[in-house]
Design a protein around this motif. Sequence first.
Motif, PDB file in Angstrom:
ATOM      1  N   MET A   1      -3.575   4.231  -3.213  1.00 58.02           N
ATOM      2  CA  MET A   1      -2.177   4.222  -3.210  1.00 58.02           C
ATOM      3  C   MET A   1      -1.409   3.425  -4.366  1.00 58.02           C
ATOM      4  N   LEU A   2      -2.154   2.352  -4.919  1.00 59.15           N
ATOM      5  CA  LEU A   2      -1.615   1.697  -6.269  1.00 59.15           C
ATOM      6  C   LEU A   2      -1.765   2.912  -7.425  1.00 59.15           C
ATOM      7  N   ASP A   3      -2.412   4.059  -7.831  1.00 56.11           N
ATOM      8  CA  ASP A   3      -2.598   5.280  -8.513  1.00 56.11           C
ATOM      9  C   ASP A   3      -1.330   6.103  -8.400  1.00 56.11           C
ATOM     10  N   GLU A   4      -1.286   6.449  -6.763  1.00 57.52           N
ATOM     11  CA  GLU A   4       0.264   7.187  -6.545  1.00 57.52           C
ATOM     12  C   GLU A   4       1.546   6.455  -6.809  1.00 57.52           C
ATOM     13  N   LEU A   5       1.680   5.237  -6.888  1.00 58.88           N
ATOM     14  CA  LEU A   5       3.046   3.740  -7.669  1.00 58.88           C
ATOM     15  C   LEU A   5       3.235   4.591  -8.498  1.00 58.88           C
ATOM     16  N   ARG A   6       2.045   4.585  -8.803  1.00 55.98           N
ATOM     17  CA  ARG A   6       2.074   4.752 -11.064  1.00 55.98           C
ATOM     18  C   ARG A   6       2.178   5.521 -11.301  1.00 55.98           C
TER      19      ARG A   6
END
Length: 51
Positions: A1-6
Amino acid sequence: MLDELRRRFARWRAYRQTLARLRHVSDSTLADAGISRQEIRKRARQASQRL
């Protein structure tokens, strides 16, 4: 999820940077590159999608 936000943030940032740079280019330079003023947003969006 954090990777997608980045990734989304990186794309947004690339879009904004490309948009700002193209808006500062002269009309004659844009014409030489085959880009009209009306296409700037489209081109910036396309460039950001390549990330």
